[in-house]
Design a protein around this motif. Structure first.
Motif, short mmCIF file in Angstrom:
data_model
loop_
_atom_site.label_atom_id
_atom_site.label_comp_id
_atom_site.label_asym_id
_atom_site.label_seq_id
_atom_site.Cartn_x
_atom_site.Cartn_y
_atom_site.Cartn_z
N VAL A 289 -64.81 2.80 -15.08
CA VAL A 289 -65.09 2.74 -13.65
C VAL A 289 -66.60 2.82 -13.41
CG1 VAL A 289 -64.87 4.00 -11.46
CG2 VAL A 289 -62.86 3.58 -12.89
N GLN A 290 -67.27 3.70 -14.18
CA GLN A 290 -68.73 3.81 -14.09
C GLN A 290 -69.38 2.47 -14.42
OE1 GLN A 290 -70.82 6.32 -13.24
NE2 GLN A 290 -72.66 5.17 -13.75
N GLU A 291 -68.89 1.77 -15.44
CA GLU A 291 -69.43 0.46 -15.83
C GLU A 291 -69.24 -0.57 -14.72
OE1 GLU A 291 -67.38 -0.40 -19.41
OE2 GLU A 291 -68.65 0.89 -20.68
N LEU A 292 -68.06 -0.56 -14.09
CA LEU A 292 -67.79 -1.52 -13.02
C LEU A 292 -68.65 -1.23 -11.78
CD1 LEU A 292 -63.92 -1.92 -13.33
CD2 LEU A 292 -65.65 -3.66 -13.79
N LEU A 293 -68.92 0.05 -11.54
CA LEU A 293 -69.82 0.40 -10.44
C LEU A 293 -71.23 -0.11 -10.72
CD1 LEU A 293 -68.57 4.03 -9.69
CD2 LEU A 293 -68.55 2.12 -8.08
N LYS A 294 -71.66 -0.01 -11.97
CA LYS A 294 -72.99 -0.53 -12.34
C LYS A 294 -73.06 -2.03 -12.12
CE LYS A 294 -74.36 2.90 -15.83
NZ LYS A 294 -74.65 3.13 -17.28
N GLU A 295 -71.98 -2.73 -12.46
CA GLU A 295 -71.94 -4.18 -12.25
C GLU A 295 -72.07 -4.52 -10.77
OE1 GLU A 295 -68.50 -5.95 -14.02
OE2 GLU A 295 -68.93 -5.16 -16.03
N GLN A 296 -71.37 -3.77 -9.92
CA GLN A 296 -71.44 -4.03 -8.48
C GLN A 296 -72.82 -3.69 -7.93
OE1 GLN A 296 -68.86 -5.69 -7.00
NE2 GLN A 296 -68.19 -5.66 -9.14
N ASP A 297 -73.48 -2.72 -8.52
CA ASP A 297 -74.86 -2.40 -8.14
C ASP A 297 -75.77 -3.56 -8.51
OD1 ASP A 297 -77.22 -0.77 -7.47
OD2 ASP A 297 -77.50 -0.65 -9.63
N PHE A 298 -75.60 -4.13 -9.70
CA PHE A 298 -76.41 -5.26 -10.15
C PHE A 298 -76.23 -6.46 -9.23
CE2 PHE A 298 -76.82 -9.19 -12.67
CZ PHE A 298 -78.14 -9.07 -13.08
N LEU A 299 -75.00 -6.64 -8.71
CA LEU A 299 -74.71 -7.77 -7.84
C LEU A 299 -75.08 -7.49 -6.38
CD1 LEU A 299 -71.22 -8.72 -9.33
CD2 LEU A 299 -73.36 -9.97 -9.63
N ASN A 300 -75.67 -6.31 -6.12
CA ASN A 300 -76.08 -5.91 -4.77
C ASN A 300 -74.90 -5.76 -3.82
OD1 ASN A 300 -78.91 -5.72 -5.16
ND2 ASN A 300 -79.08 -7.94 -5.08
N VAL A 301 -73.74 -5.43 -4.36
CA VAL A 301 -72.57 -5.12 -3.54
C VAL A 301 -72.67 -3.67 -3.07
CG1 VAL A 301 -70.06 -4.90 -3.50
CG2 VAL A 301 -71.12 -6.82 -4.69
N ILE A 302 -73.12 -2.79 -3.97
CA ILE A 302 -73.35 -1.39 -3.64
C ILE A 302 -74.74 -1.00 -4.14
CG2 ILE A 302 -70.89 -0.85 -3.84
CD1 ILE A 302 -71.53 0.52 -6.53
N GLN A 303 -75.15 0.20 -3.79
CA GLN A 303 -76.42 0.74 -4.32
C GLN A 303 -76.10 1.99 -5.13
OE1 GLN A 303 -79.49 2.87 -1.80
NE2 GLN A 303 -80.65 1.04 -2.34
N SER A 304 -76.54 2.00 -6.37
CA SER A 304 -76.32 3.15 -7.25
C SER A 304 -77.65 3.70 -7.72
CB SER A 304 -75.49 2.73 -8.47
OG SER A 304 -74.23 2.20 -8.09
N GLU A 305 -77.71 5.01 -7.87
CA GLU A 305 -78.92 5.62 -8.41
C GLU A 305 -78.58 6.94 -9.08
OE1 GLU A 305 -80.25 7.13 -3.96
OE2 GLU A 305 -81.77 6.43 -5.36
N ARG A 306 -79.44 7.31 -10.01
CA ARG A 306 -79.27 8.58 -10.72
C ARG A 306 -80.08 9.65 -9.99
NH1 ARG A 306 -75.30 8.72 -14.21
NH2 ARG A 306 -76.40 10.25 -15.49
N LYS A 307 -79.44 10.77 -9.71
CA LYS A 307 -80.12 11.85 -9.00
C LYS A 307 -80.01 13.15 -9.80
CE LYS A 307 -79.98 10.18 -4.29
NZ LYS A 307 -79.75 10.54 -2.86
N GLY A 308 -81.08 13.93 -9.76
CA GLY A 308 -81.08 15.19 -10.47
C GLY A 308 -80.15 16.21 -9.82
N ARG A 309 -79.49 17.03 -10.66
CA ARG A 309 -78.59 18.08 -10.16
C ARG A 309 -79.29 19.45 -10.09
NH1 ARG A 309 -73.18 17.23 -13.69
NH2 ARG A 309 -74.73 17.14 -15.38
N GLY A 310 -80.55 19.45 -10.39
CA GLY A 310 -81.28 20.72 -10.43
C GLY A 310 -81.90 20.92 -11.80
N ARG A 311 -82.81 21.84 -11.87
CA ARG A 311 -83.54 22.07 -13.11
C ARG A 311 -82.60 22.41 -14.26
NH1 ARG A 311 -88.78 26.07 -13.75
NH2 ARG A 311 -89.28 25.49 -15.89
N GLY A 312 -82.73 21.63 -15.34
CA GLY A 312 -81.93 21.86 -16.54
C GLY A 312 -80.48 21.41 -16.45
N LYS A 313 -80.10 20.76 -15.35
CA LYS A 313 -78.69 20.36 -15.16
C LYS A 313 -78.48 18.86 -15.30
CE LYS A 313 -77.55 24.25 -12.15
NZ LYS A 313 -77.00 24.65 -10.83
N GLY A 314 -79.51 18.13 -15.69
CA GLY A 314 -79.34 16.70 -15.92
C GLY A 314 -79.24 15.90 -14.63
N GLN A 315 -78.74 14.68 -14.75
CA GLN A 315 -78.64 13.77 -13.61
C GLN A 315 -77.20 13.34 -13.38
OE1 GLN A 315 -81.45 10.61 -14.64
NE2 GLN A 315 -82.90 11.49 -13.20
#
Length: 407
Positions: A354-380
């Protein structure tokens, strides 16, 4: 032969109370220079790059960037047409070929398309078939056709970022240097919505493809009004109410200054008015035309998408409708998607897929996806949002015969 009016088939309509020349509102229509608005500087820069072609010399290559509907394709085609006409005055043969890389995205398809466009079998003695040749053979026939039929060929590659392999750029740009062509020249105009596209080119192409770069800004409401006014003779006199063009321009200006969308809305408004047998095109027709334009645009974006991808989009649409916020994590979307898939009696994909298909839809400009930080030391964490109004997305998705069950 003109048919006797008394024998006309009553099933059809032979008058048009709304449009005088609807072709002026077709996206494929290239208007005359007097109808082009707000792009004098950009037109001049493209003309400077192509100017050598008028004398049979090699033009500069150009990459043009900008959002959809900012005039990139229009200016490229318009200036190229004028180069062809000017060169002809001095018996220099210039041809231009427009290639949509969203449809012709492979090296072989592009070479074949260019070759077929310029080839004259009577002059070259070769044919360029739709299939049956290897890429190397298509190149050989392309070079034969270009040398025999043109002095210069200008290749416009629209949506150049959709290319599967950029090797075609290297070979086209170095055709003379590599002696693939004996006398003719090639110029490339690359068009993309992505200003960072050149960073994705292979090192071989970067080192060989010297180019100018231009960025086209969005049109403002005033420019959009002028663009529409230049095309209002597409309608019969007096059909447009005074508020139609200002409203259409204002609505399109809200959508990043998209002239293509403004023209779409105006044409749709006219068609809706004609369907209703209305005497005039009004504000209500414009608003209905905007909704149709948005639905058509989104439908085009997801055309051919697998049902699973549409189910994921439906899950994101459902979340958007039920919450004040607009962004949602992959995990939250996946949870709703599981329910949608279960309701449709579909196999449930893994969260990774599902994550891969969301990335594909982002590439096609159907949706907008971005990585956001969860806080210090908690990754994205990945977050996703619709780029179109959720009501429009839902309406288009429910056109799918499988998803109709969700209505």
């Amino acid at each position: 032969m003109v048919q006797d009016e008394t024998n006309r088939d009553p099933l059809f309509r032979y008058d048009d109370p709304v449009f005088e020349d609807e072709e002026l509102l077709e996206i494929s229509h290239v208007p005359g220079p007097d109808r082009i608005v707000g792009r004098d500087e950009h037109m001049s820069k493209v003309a400077n790059a192509l100017n050598p072609a008028i004398f049979g010399s090699e033009p500069s290559h150009v990459f043009i960037f900008g959002k959809t509907g900012t005039g990139k394709s229009l200016i490229s085609r318009s200036v190229s047409e004028r180069v062809v006409a000017e060169a002809d005055r001095d018996d220099v043969i210039v041809e231009y070929v427009f290639v949509d890389c969203g449809e012709q995205d492979t090296e072989t398809a592009i070479v074949k398309t260019i070759g077929q466009a310029v080839n004259d079998p009577d002059r070259t003695g070769v044919s360029i078939p739709d299939r049956g040749l290897g890429t190397a053979d298509y190149y050989k026939r392309l070079w034969t056709a270009v040398d025999a039929c043109t002095d210069v060929v200008i290749v416009i590659l629209d949506e150049i970022d959709m290319l599967q392999d950029d090797e075609v750029l290297r070979k086209l740009s170095r055709a003379g240097e590599n002696r693939s062509l004996s006398s003719s020249k090639v110029g490339i105009i690359g068009i993309s919505n992505k200003i960072d596209f050149p960073d994705e080119l292979s090192e071989r192409v970067k080192s060989s493809l010297s180019r100018d770069e231009l960025v086209f800004p969005p049109y403002d409401a005033t420019q959009l009004s002028e663009i529409l006014e230049k095309r209002q003779d597409a309608f019969r006199e007096g059909v447009l109410t005074d508020d139609v063009i200002p409203l259409t321009a204002a609505l399109a200006a809200q959508e990043h200054g998209d002239a293509r969308k403004a023209i779409d809305i105006l044409r749709n408004a006219g068609r809706i008015a004609k369907k209703e047998n209305a005497e005039q095109v009004t504000e209500d027709h414009v608003r209905a035309g905007k909704e149709k334009a948005e639905a058509d645009r989104f439908s085009e974006l997801i055309q051919g998408a697998p049902t699973q991808a549409k189910a994921i989009l439906y899950a994101l649409t459902t979340l958007t409708d039920k919450n004040d916020r607009q962004e949602f994590t992959t995990k939250v979307i996946y949870s709703v998607y599981e329910s949608v898939a279960d309701e449709l009696d579909m196999a449930v994909l893994s969260e990774r897929r599902v994550q891969e298909l969301l990335k594909e839809q982002d590439f096609l400009n159907v949706i907008q996806s971005e990585r956001k930080g969860r806080g210090r030391g908690k990754g994205q964490i990945g977050k996703h949002r619709l780029l179109e109004d959720s009501a429009i997305v839902r309406k288009v998705l429910l056109r799918d015969s499988r998803l109709k069950e969700l209505a």
